[in-house]
Design an enzyme around this catalytic site. Sequence first.
Site, PDB file in Angstrom:
ATOM      1  CG  ASP A  96     -35.642  -2.395 -24.838  1.00 21.05           C
ATOM      2  OD1 ASP A  96     -36.129  -1.943 -23.781  1.00 21.05           O
ATOM      3  OD2 ASP A  96     -34.728  -3.236 -24.839  1.00 21.05           O
ATOM      4  CG  ASP A  97     -36.373  -5.965 -27.250  1.00 24.01           C
ATOM      5  OD1 ASP A  97     -36.367  -5.604 -28.432  1.00 24.01           O
ATOM      6  OD2 ASP A  97     -35.341  -6.166 -26.585  1.00 24.01           O
ATOM      7  CG  ASP A 143     -28.538 -10.960 -25.346  1.00 20.29           C
ATOM      8  OD1 ASP A 143     -28.213 -10.788 -26.534  1.00 20.29           O
ATOM      9  OD2 ASP A 143     -29.218 -10.133 -24.704  1.00 20.29           O
ATOM     10  CG  ASN A 162     -26.339  -5.375 -24.444  1.00 17.79           C
ATOM     11  OD1 ASN A 162     -26.089  -5.681 -23.291  1.00 17.79           O
ATOM     12  ND2 ASN A 162     -27.363  -5.888 -25.094  1.00 17.79           N
TER      13      ASN A 162
END
Length: 684
Positions: A130-131, A241, A269
């Site tokens: 991911d990312d 976050d 999360n």
Amino acid sequence: MKFKTAFNARCNDFVSLRQPCIPHHICRAICNLIMFVFQREHQWGLNTYLYAPKDDYKHRMYWRELYSPEEAEQLVALISAAEKNRVEFIYAISPGLDITFSNPREVAALKRKLDQVKEFGCRSFSLLFDDIETEMCPADKQAFSSFAHAQVAITNEVYQHLRDAKTFLFCPTDYCAAFCNPNVPQSSYLQTVGEKLLPGIDILWTGPKVVSNKISVESIEEVTAVLKRPPVIWDNIHANDYDPQRLFLGPYKDRPTELIPKLRGVLTNPNCEFYLNFVAIHTLATWCRSSAAGGGSGVEMGYSPQGALTLALSDWLQELMSADQPGGACRSARLRKAPQPDEESMQTDAAESLYIPGPGENPLYTAEPLTPDDLNLLSDLFYLPYEHGATARTMLEELDWLRTHREAAAAQTEEWRDRAGKFDGMCDAVVQMFNRLSNAPNRSVLYDLYNYICDIKSGVGLARAYVKTLGGQDQPSAQTLTDDPEPWGFRGGLSGEFQRMLPGHGNRDLFKRPPMTAVYCVRPYCSGDKVEVQKIFKEMQRREEQSHKLISDSLSSGDVAPSPQCALVVEDDIGVCGYALALTDAKQAAATEQRPGSDTLLKDYPSLVVVQVLPRVTDPSPARRMVTQLLSSVRSSGSRGVFCELRQSDRRMLDFYSKLGSFEHFPVDRSLAQDAVVMATKFQ
């Protein structure tokens, strides 16, 4: 396979194994906190912990490096503690930043790293992609036909190398519907993953978006069909976050429990701050124990977000009022006791130090105990990413009304005074909540919470002073009326200044004028939406002047079914409030409506699209999103162009299409509806 219900650590407050500058006893204290998490998971019925902290260098940036003996000791302790509490510990590694998929040495380094963790006692693993950037390096382009093929190849090889992995999770780069091009069913990336990834590997999915407002059964069924397996939801509904000023203390919601049998598991999360995840984890546990999951002791039939929140806040209040802190060594040092004086000396010292105010002096400050109402208010002020809690919404509505009707303040009308008093009372409740929280026995929770409640107290204080100024109760506040406020009187920072210079800043504010909290959700059309679409069509027919029938009317009325993957609806808090439907080939529909002169139009624009939204949808962006997705699907079918038919009286939709920029007016043939306006666009 056992349904996985847990949360994952990806935030700063959980693990810092990576940083050599952090003293060993601090790392150990943080590990003690995570061990407490395992105890709580077991207590609440959760069964999995995904270790994926981005501040563990060797999880992501330096994924090739093996753990040192000191780091290994900590990981072994975590894995053992998880096993002791019957929590499955899943070790995740994220090599996607710089791995060369076609290099055997890279694959060997990945295997070596996971073999080391396996020696620690870990039996479950996850590969995360991911990312990351999606552009492959030249060497990988020669070896693999696509990015998805590269990821699948290395994931399958690692999975087979580990052989007896209890659980193996794969996080795709396109891990939500918003990332899929053109959409989930037609995503070549997801199709490759679904077809090529070995069946024993589970796939993580965050839902329609990275932070999904709602996750529907239909959306999960859609992605399951492409992945050829039920996904594991990686839920970011409580993640904070991405914004240091946000905190989410609302319940786990807008995920129907009917999802449970259609999933392999749910991981949440959570907030970055360790102690502030009580509500997030507690309400998830209640959701998992609901009747759709087979029921459970102490859980009523079904799941009520508000009921789950009430239960969580009641339990959290007990923890806040307790000074005994699990994992408290992380926050305070353990000091050796000094020699104690005798009891008589202590009593004498205590008597001498006791201060009793005299007549006319200030009384001693005493903090009142925290109440359930305080925590309900706290949750309302820091609710969820897409909505404020009830009290927060009311405060915004009242402030907006008082500001808008300030001429009534000058006239001192009874209504204005009453509403100003109501707003002042709510502001005072925030201040009292702040005072009681600041003096709660549980200092560890306060340390995590303090910046947030201090910030909201400051913002409420400024609003309160402004309203009092409007009502003539105070002199104008220096902070609310000055052109040169002090730094603490406004929310600044470079990031905020960048955002305020960009178009559309503030469009995502949850409070708008007129007051509204609706969040629009665009999703694929399903058979159950047919009746709702017909209702909208009939409602708009009543509002517009009707004469000749349009070709698109057969789509809206349900007489003609839209083409596959060419139908969307938009929902708000009330329900379905708009739709977008398309026919990739409109020739048959035009013939049915006896439009022989439409051949010229259909030659260059063979596809038909119809979009309609109810008047309560004042924001054009949901309709724009539907059109964008629909045109992408139609284009993927091989169509050369698309047209829409509108009635001249439908000024709202005419204005909408005109402002899109891609549609142009097409000369209307007499054989088409006499009052029709045709707009069309070609695909390049």
